[in-house]
Motif scaffolding. Structure first.
Motif, mmCIF file in Angstrom:
data_model
loop_
_atom_site.group_PDB
_atom_site.id
_atom_site.type_symbol
_atom_site.label_atom_id
_atom_site.label_comp_id
_atom_site.label_asym_id
_atom_site.label_seq_id
_atom_site.Cartn_x
_atom_site.Cartn_y
_atom_site.Cartn_z
ATOM 1 N N VAL A 53 0.863 -1.188 0.000
ATOM 2 C CA VAL A 53 0.000 0.000 0.000
ATOM 3 C C VAL A 53 0.896 1.234 0.000
ATOM 4 O O VAL A 53 1.763 1.387 0.858
ATOM 5 N N VAL A 54 0.693 2.095 -0.995
ATOM 6 C CA VAL A 54 1.453 3.343 -1.086
ATOM 7 C C VAL A 54 0.773 4.372 -0.197
ATOM 8 O O VAL A 54 -0.422 4.662 -0.356
ATOM 9 N N ILE A 55 1.539 4.921 0.748
ATOM 10 C CA ILE A 55 0.993 5.881 1.709
ATOM 11 C C ILE A 55 1.867 7.132 1.734
ATOM 12 O O ILE A 55 3.034 7.087 1.332
ATOM 13 N N PRO A 56 1.321 8.257 2.201
ATOM 14 C CA PRO A 56 2.165 9.453 2.340
ATOM 15 C C PRO A 56 3.305 9.194 3.321
ATOM 16 O O PRO A 56 3.130 8.492 4.313
ATOM 17 N N LYS A 57 4.459 9.763 3.022
ATOM 18 C CA LYS A 57 5.591 9.602 3.936
ATOM 19 C C LYS A 57 5.294 10.264 5.276
ATOM 20 O O LYS A 57 5.640 9.740 6.335
ATOM 21 N N GLN A 58 4.637 11.402 5.235
ATOM 22 C CA GLN A 58 4.261 12.116 6.456
ATOM 23 C C GLN A 58 2.768 11.903 6.688
ATOM 24 O O GLN A 58 1.940 12.354 5.910
ATOM 25 N N ILE A 59 2.426 11.204 7.755
ATOM 26 C CA ILE A 59 1.025 10.935 8.080
ATOM 27 C C ILE A 59 0.659 11.694 9.345
ATOM 28 O O ILE A 59 1.260 11.489 10.399
ATOM 29 N N ASP A 60 -0.344 12.564 9.233
ATOM 30 C CA ASP A 60 -0.777 13.374 10.370
ATOM 31 C C ASP A 60 -2.263 13.223 10.673
ATOM 32 O O ASP A 60 -2.721 13.676 11.724
ATOM 33 N N ARG A 61 -3.022 12.608 9.768
ATOM 34 C CA ARG A 61 -4.478 12.520 9.920
ATOM 35 C C ARG A 61 -4.902 11.064 9.706
ATOM 36 O O ARG A 61 -4.835 10.560 8.580
ATOM 37 N N VAL A 62 -5.346 10.427 10.784
ATOM 38 C CA VAL A 62 -5.623 8.989 10.741
ATOM 39 C C VAL A 62 -7.037 8.701 11.220
ATOM 40 O O VAL A 62 -7.493 9.241 12.236
ATOM 41 N N LEU A 63 -7.718 7.821 10.481
ATOM 42 C CA LEU A 63 -8.991 7.268 10.931
ATOM 43 C C LEU A 63 -8.902 5.744 10.905
ATOM 44 O O LEU A 63 -8.208 5.163 10.069
ATOM 45 N N SER A 64 -9.644 5.133 11.812
ATOM 46 C CA SER A 64 -9.730 3.678 11.874
ATOM 47 C C SER A 64 -11.204 3.291 11.877
ATOM 48 O O SER A 64 -12.043 4.000 12.440
ATOM 49 N N THR A 65 -11.504 2.162 11.271
ATOM 50 C CA THR A 65 -12.889 1.693 11.207
ATOM 51 C C THR A 65 -13.240 0.780 12.370
ATOM 52 O O THR A 65 -14.383 0.336 12.474
ATOM 53 N N TYR A 66 -12.280 0.500 13.279
ATOM 54 C CA TYR A 66 -12.458 -0.555 14.281
ATOM 55 C C TYR A 66 -11.860 -0.113 15.614
ATOM 56 O O TYR A 66 -10.692 0.289 15.665
#
Length: 369
Positions: A53-66
């Motif tokens: 999975v290609v993701i942004p190198k800098q992650i600042d905004r996260v949601l989880s479904t569980y």
């Protein structure tokens, strides 16, 4: 003696041509190398389903479904969490996190809404099913979520709801959130507690193991038998789950009768909620049960998350030592539990407990006088 005057020489035409060729070559190569050496804004991770999975190198905004995944994100990197799947108990949560919005998700009887989550503009969405689907079915579920979330990367996680497997989720999320050191710290605390409990209970003969009933909503006559992740801590901490009933997948909560509980006659009862705890203490039908007679009925500590179950997984780490202390108080001093609780809340719930809060949290013993 004066330095000799250098002789001036004109460069040859051949030399000029060589210099021009080299100079033009450098003009072409240097920009290309600069582009190659520039840091990419993305990176690739492999999720629990083996998907790159290609993701942004800098992650600042996260949601989880569980919820179990959401709780790991909060413990590792709270400032990156955009919202809760359901409203947590506000006790012992810093206000800035207690006031995060509820975004829903796919768990229990809940069905999430893509538009709601996309409105928060997450950098990534983390997914795990509540049910233990066969691999191919789980893979198809995460692919379906990816289609609905469009350009937002969806990362499949596994084991977050199982205290015996949660470390793999901790490591994966530590990598995704770029908080590897914090993830190693949390996993190490988990393993230390497991070793402590295992070392102290391993010499207890089977005949001396404490018989336990887990009393669940709405009235204490729902439970989960051995083998259910909802009652995992009983066996993990050396107890014997007396519930001889069907194991229900997903949310669990197998209904039983008062006659069955009286027949099982547990030595210890663990009550999921305050209303159940009060029902057992006040209803005369429960008074002939050995656990009630010996005042060995305990309310699960709760705040901001439940220590024993619902959701299962990461937030039950302090509950491992609590459950062991409930079952075998002579082997697990209260001072150990208090010290662990202080440190765990400060390090992972981002709240320093006062003595009053600590006392309230651990005041879980029944009093039938």
């Amino acid at each position: 003696m004066p330095y000799p005057t250098p002789t001036k020489t004109r460069p040859s035409r051949k030399g000029l041509r060589c210099f021009t060729v080299v100079f033009c070559f450098l003009l072409l190569v240097i920009p290309i190398n600069a582009i190659c050496l520039a840091e990419s804004p993305t990176r690739t991770v492999v999720d629990a389903f083996g998907r790159p999975v290609v993701i942004p190198k800098q992650i600042d905004r996260v949601l989880s479904t569980y919820p179990p995944i959401t709780n790991i994100v909060y413990m590792l990197a709270p400032k990156k969490l955009l919202g809760w799947n359901f409203k947590p108990d506000g006790l012992y949560l810093p206000a800035q996190y207690a006031e995060l919005p509820v975004v829903g998700g796919w768990f229990g009887l809940q069905s999430g809404h893509y538009e709601t989550m996309l409105a928060f503009k997450p950098d990534v969405v983390l997914y795990q099913s509540m049910l233990d689907y066969p691999f191919e079915e789980g893979l198809e579920n995460v692919r379906n979520l990816q289609r609905n979330f469009g350009a937002v990367p969806v990362i499949g996680v596994s084991g977050s709801h199982d205290i015996t497997r949660v470390d793999e989720s901790i490591r994966l999320l530590g990598n995704i959130l770029d908080v590897q050191e914090k993830a190693r710290e949390l996993a190490a605390v988990h393993q230390d507690i497991l070793r402590t409990v295992t070392d102290r209970i391993q010499t207890i003969p089977l005949k001396d193991r404490v018989r336990v009933y887990y009393a669940e909503r709405p009235d204490g006559l729902s439970t989960d038998p051995s083998g259910s992740r909802h009652a995992r801590l009983i066996t993990l901490c050396g107890g014997v789950n007396v519930a001889d009933c069907a194991l229900k997948q997903g949310m669990g909560l197998t209904r039983v009768s008062m006659e069955q509980v009286l027949h099982w006659n547990p030595e210890v009862i663990i009550a999921e909620q305050r209303s159940i705890f009060d029902e057992i203490a006040e209803n005369p039908l429960w008074r002939t049960v050995e656990a009630v007679q010996r005042k060995r009925v305990y309310l699960v500590p709760n705040g901001p998350f439940c220590w024993f179950d619902r959701p299962p997984g990461i937030t039950t780490i302090p509950g491992i030592l609590w459950t062991a202390a409930v079952l075998y108080p002579d082997r697990f001093p209260e001072s150990d539990l208090k010290e662990l609780t202080r440190r765990f809340y400060a390090d992972f719930y981002h709240h320093r407990l006062t003595e009053r809060e600590l006392s309230h949290l651990l005041n879980t013993h029944i009093n039938t006088d």
